[in-house]
Design a protein around this motif. Structure first.
Motif, PDB file in Angstrom:
ATOM      1  N   LEU A   5      13.676 -77.983  31.215  1.00  0.00           N
ATOM      2  CA  LEU A   5      13.651 -79.215  31.994  1.00  0.00           C
ATOM      3  C   LEU A   5      12.494 -80.105  31.550  1.00  0.00           C
ATOM      4  N   MET A   6      11.346 -79.482  31.306  1.00  0.00           N
ATOM      5  CA  MET A   6      10.196 -80.258  30.833  1.00  0.00           C
ATOM      6  C   MET A   6      10.509 -80.965  29.527  1.00  0.00           C
ATOM      7  N   ASP A   7      11.164 -80.259  28.607  1.00  0.00           N
ATOM      8  CA  ASP A   7      11.507 -80.870  27.329  1.00  0.00           C
ATOM      9  C   ASP A   7      12.507 -81.999  27.514  1.00  0.00           C
ATOM     10  N   GLN A   8      13.440 -81.819  28.442  1.00  0.00           N
ATOM     11  CA  GLN A   8      14.401 -82.893  28.719  1.00  0.00           C
ATOM     12  C   GLN A   8      13.677 -84.130  29.251  1.00  0.00           C
ATOM     13  N   GLN A   9      12.724 -83.915  30.153  1.00  0.00           N
ATOM     14  CA  GLN A   9      11.945 -85.032  30.685  1.00  0.00           C
ATOM     15  C   GLN A   9      11.133 -85.693  29.579  1.00  0.00           C
ATOM     16  N   TRP A  10      10.594 -84.883  28.693  1.00  0.00           N
ATOM     17  CA  TRP A  10       9.816 -85.392  27.554  1.00  0.00           C
ATOM     18  C   TRP A  10      10.654 -86.350  26.714  1.00  0.00           C
ATOM     19  N   LEU A  11      11.873 -85.932  26.419  1.00  0.00           N
ATOM     20  CA  LEU A  11      12.751 -86.769  25.608  1.00  0.00           C
ATOM     21  C   LEU A  11      13.184 -88.012  26.373  1.00  0.00           C
ATOM     22  N   ALA A  12      13.524 -87.849  27.651  1.00  0.00           N
ATOM     23  CA  ALA A  12      13.981 -88.989  28.444  1.00  0.00           C
ATOM     24  C   ALA A  12      12.890 -90.052  28.583  1.00  0.00           C
ATOM     25  N   LEU A  30      15.485 -77.317  46.468  1.00  0.00           N
ATOM     26  CA  LEU A  30      15.718 -77.571  47.888  1.00  0.00           C
ATOM     27  C   LEU A  30      17.129 -78.070  48.188  1.00  0.00           C
ATOM     28  N   GLN A  31      17.987 -78.149  47.186  1.00  0.00           N
ATOM     29  CA  GLN A  31      19.363 -78.544  47.448  1.00  0.00           C
ATOM     30  C   GLN A  31      20.069 -77.472  48.268  1.00  0.00           C
ATOM     31  N   GLU A  32      20.858 -77.892  49.227  1.00  0.00           N
ATOM     32  CA  GLU A  32      21.456 -76.957  50.187  1.00  0.00           C
ATOM     33  C   GLU A  32      22.454 -75.999  49.551  1.00  0.00           C
ATOM     34  N   ASP A  33      23.103 -76.417  48.487  1.00  0.00           N
ATOM     35  CA  ASP A  33      24.165 -75.587  47.904  1.00  0.00           C
ATOM     36  C   ASP A  33      23.644 -74.604  46.854  1.00  0.00           C
ATOM     37  N   ILE A  34      22.332 -74.491  46.721  1.00  0.00           N
ATOM     38  CA  ILE A  34      21.756 -73.577  45.738  1.00  0.00           C
ATOM     39  C   ILE A  34      21.591 -72.195  46.363  1.00  0.00           C
ATOM     40  N   LYS A  35      22.382 -71.247  45.913  1.00  0.00           N
ATOM     41  CA  LYS A  35      22.337 -69.886  46.433  1.00  0.00           C
ATOM     42  C   LYS A  35      21.600 -68.924  45.513  1.00  0.00           C
ATOM     43  N   ARG A  36      21.487 -69.299  44.247  1.00  0.00           N
ATOM     44  CA  ARG A  36      20.785 -68.501  43.243  1.00  0.00           C
ATOM     45  C   ARG A  36      20.280 -69.446  42.179  1.00  0.00           C
ATOM     46  N   LEU A  37      19.347 -68.989  41.357  1.00  0.00           N
ATOM     47  CA  LEU A  37      18.761 -69.877  40.361  1.00  0.00           C
ATOM     48  C   LEU A  37      19.788 -70.380  39.355  1.00  0.00           C
ATOM     49  N   GLU A  38      20.799 -69.581  39.105  1.00  0.00           N
ATOM     50  CA  GLU A  38      21.849 -70.008  38.179  1.00  0.00           C
ATOM     51  C   GLU A  38      22.633 -71.207  38.697  1.00  0.00           C
ATOM     52  N   ASP A  39      22.490 -71.529  39.985  1.00  0.00           N
ATOM     53  CA  ASP A  39      23.165 -72.696  40.555  1.00  0.00           C
ATOM     54  C   ASP A  39      22.374 -73.982  40.357  1.00  0.00           C
ATOM     55  N   LEU A  40      21.128 -73.887  39.925  1.00  0.00           N
ATOM     56  CA  LEU A  40      20.344 -75.087  39.711  1.00  0.00           C
ATOM     57  C   LEU A  40      20.981 -75.966  38.641  1.00  0.00           C
ATOM     58  N   PRO A  41      21.048 -77.261  38.839  1.00  0.00           N
ATOM     59  CA  PRO A  41      21.656 -78.144  37.832  1.00  0.00           C
ATOM     60  C   PRO A  41      21.008 -77.977  36.453  1.00  0.00           C
ATOM     61  N   SER A  42      19.702 -77.743  36.410  1.00  0.00           N
ATOM     62  CA  SER A  42      19.010 -77.626  35.126  1.00  0.00           C
ATOM     63  C   SER A  42      19.243 -76.299  34.427  1.00  0.00           C
ATOM     64  N   TYR A  43      19.854 -75.334  35.116  1.00  0.00           N
ATOM     65  CA  TYR A  43      20.136 -74.049  34.456  1.00  0.00           C
ATOM     66  C   TYR A  43      21.070 -74.248  33.270  1.00  0.00           C
ATOM     67  N   CYS A  44      21.938 -75.246  33.370  1.00  0.00           N
ATOM     68  CA  CYS A  44      22.910 -75.472  32.295  1.00  0.00           C
ATOM     69  C   CYS A  44      22.248 -75.927  31.005  1.00  0.00           C
ATOM     70  N   LEU A  45      20.962 -76.266  31.064  1.00  0.00           N
ATOM     71  CA  LEU A  45      20.245 -76.671  29.854  1.00  0.00           C
ATOM     72  C   LEU A  45      19.982 -75.473  28.945  1.00  0.00           C
ATOM     73  N   LEU A  46      20.008 -74.271  29.525  1.00  0.00           N
ATOM     74  CA  LEU A  46      19.701 -73.067  28.756  1.00  0.00           C
ATOM     75  C   LEU A  46      20.911 -72.608  27.956  1.00  0.00           C
ATOM     76  N   SER A  47      20.643 -72.131  26.777  1.00  0.00           N
ATOM     77  CA  SER A  47      21.700 -71.518  25.973  1.00  0.00           C
ATOM     78  C   SER A  47      21.153 -70.249  25.362  1.00  0.00           C
ATOM     79  N   GLN A  48      21.985 -69.218  25.320  1.00  0.00           N
ATOM     80  CA  GLN A  48      21.554 -67.927  24.833  1.00  0.00           C
ATOM     81  C   GLN A  48      21.706 -67.836  23.314  1.00  0.00           C
TER      82      GLN A  48
END
Length: 246
Positions: free
Chosen positions: A197-204, A228-246
């Motif tokens: 997320l930090m790197d994304q902010q850096w680029l933006a 703090l979003q209400e629909d976040i039940k686990r860290l994998e639900d965070l919108p920024s989690y999708c930035l990660l790739s294995q």
């Protein structure tokens, strides 16, 4: 002629807390009479928090074999096939440490900051390598140093989540402990998310080295908002989690 790190130090010299000579903590520090609410914890959450705090208390010690092995493992994960000449070597500058001895940069984040980097390298190698080599986006002429930035992210998360308190005194901290109770690696996973997320902010923000503190502040705000979003039940639900790739 001044080096990039020396100039970086001059830029952030007015900050209240230092992490090495280069990057600084961007977290506000409360006073002695800072009265904030505390949140009650379940027994499971208390036990998980205690184990995590034990990790936070461990300083990096270059005389401990386990710490030495972790540092070598980080090198091997970052530069597979490239021989490391020693735990004190100018080679470490390739990863973004400020000098030839990475242990001097671990003082701000402790051993857990090395564990965070190693977890990132092992679990999300594509994202780790992408950040290490700055492979995505239109990069600045003077980029942030990868490894030292990683130590700063560890320190930032400790502050955001209020992990040094007996009980969390912020809603963000209390929310995180719910994730930690079901995933012992939650802090390490959140670290990976925060780094991307930090790197994304850096680029933006089209940032350069002088903008690092502003980027970290923007990262903190976005991370707190997502947690703090209400629909976040686990860290994998965070919108920024999708930035990660294995």
């Amino acid at each position: 002629m001044a080096t990039c790190f020396e100039i970086f130090a001059e830029v952030v010299a007015g900050s209240t807390a230092w992490l090495g000579k280069g990057l600084s903590c961007v977290c506000a520090q409360g006073g002695e009479n800072d009265a904030r609410p505390s949140f009650d914890l379940t027994t499971a959450q208390e036990e998980c928090l205690e184990r995590l705090q034990n990790r936070l208390d461990a300083a990096y010690d270059s005389s401990i074999p386990v710490h030495q092995e972790a540092l070598r493992a980080l090198w091997n994960a970052a530069f597979p096939g490239q021989e490391l000449h020693g735990l004190i070597s100018d080679q470490w500058k390739e990863m973004g440490w400020q000098g030839k001895d990475p242990s001097t940069d671990f003082r701000g984040g402790g051993f857990i900051s090395l564990e965070n980097l190693l977890y990132f390298a092992r679990n999300f190698p594509k994202s780790f390598q992408s950040l290490l080599w700055k492979q995505e986006g239109d990069r600045a002429l003077w980029e942030y140093p990868f490894a030292v930035a990683g130590v700063n992210i560890t320190f930032m998360l400790i502050q955001i989540l209020d992990l040094e308190a007996v009980k969390p005194r912020t809603l963000v901290g209390a929310t995180f402990l719910k994730f930690l109770a079901v995933n012992e690696s939650a802090f390490d996973l959140l670290y990976c998310i925060a780094f991307k997320l930090m790197d994304q902010q850096w680029l933006a923000m089209r940032a350069s080295y002088m903008d690092f503190n502003a980027v970290m502040k923007a990262t903190r705000r976005e991370l707190e908002r997502e947690l703090l979003q209400e629909d976040i039940k686990r860290l994998e639900d965070l919108p920024s989690y999708c930035l990660l790739s294995q």
